[in-house]
Design a protein around this motif. Structure first.
Motif, PDB file in Angstrom:
ATOM      1  N   ARG A  41       0.408   5.161   1.112  1.00  0.00           N
ATOM      2  CA  ARG A  41      -0.512   6.035   1.827  1.00  0.00           C
ATOM      3  C   ARG A  41      -0.011   7.474   1.805  1.00  0.00           C
ATOM      4  O   ARG A  41       1.170   7.729   1.974  1.00  0.00           O
ATOM      5  N   SER A  65      -1.923   0.433   8.073  1.00  0.00           N
ATOM      6  CA  SER A  65      -1.258   0.050   6.823  1.00  0.00           C
ATOM      7  C   SER A  65      -0.707  -1.363   6.925  1.00  0.00           C
ATOM      8  O   SER A  65      -0.832  -2.162   5.992  1.00  0.00           O
ATOM      9  N   THR A 103       0.854  -1.185   0.000  1.00  0.00           N
ATOM     10  CA  THR A 103       0.000   0.000   0.000  1.00  0.00           C
ATOM     11  C   THR A 103       0.890   1.236   0.000  1.00  0.00           C
ATOM     12  O   THR A 103       2.011   1.198   0.511  1.00  0.00           O
ATOM     13  N   GLU A 123      -3.458  -3.871   6.601  1.00  0.00           N
ATOM     14  CA  GLU A 123      -3.917  -3.911   5.208  1.00  0.00           C
ATOM     15  C   GLU A 123      -2.985  -4.738   4.327  1.00  0.00           C
ATOM     16  O   GLU A 123      -3.438  -5.572   3.545  1.00  0.00           O
TER      17      GLU A 123
END
Length: 127
Positions: free
Chosen positions: A27, A57, A25, A60
């Motif tokens: 961000r 995060s 990810t 995820e």
């Protein structure tokens, strides 16, 4: 899904290796949280806003890595790692990666068996 940072899992035999899996990810930093964290950093200590963002995060990317491993037929991930890096001034990349494998519990009485693996071998519905 068993996830370990080691190259093997005590009490389990790696029966198949499916290869590398990862979750990723990128961000953007929340301006408000970053502003608040900037003031907190003056006094030192933890920055809860940033901690929360990195924790979310991490959850995820692990979920994405697990999904990829499951799609390959794995029931475990060995040699799991995390990596983070800054991308510019406002973006943070978080990555988890490891090796997707299929493991089988070693039955009681076999070399390498553990209490857990013996129980799971005798009770497959508990897996």
């Amino acid at each position: 899904m068993i996830i370990v940072t080691t190259n093997d899992i005590p009490g389990y035999k790696i029966d198949a290796v499916f290869g590398e899996v990862m979750g990723l990810t990128v961000r953007a930093r929340h301006i408000g949280a970053q502003f608040t964290a900037s003031f907190r950093s003056i006094g030192g200590g933890e920055l809860p806003e940033m901690t929360k963002a990195l924790y979310e995060s991490r959850l995820e990317v692990v979920a994405r890595m697990v999904t990829e491993a499951e799609q390959k037929g794995a029931n475990a991930i060995v040699a799991a790692r995390f990596d983070t890096s800054e991308m510019g001034q406002n973006w943070t990349e978080v990555c988890s990666y490891g090796t997707a494998v299929f493991v089988i519990p070693i039955p009681e009485g076999q070399p390498g068996a553990t209490g857990q693996s013996a129980y799971l071998s005798a009770n497959p519905q508990a897996r």
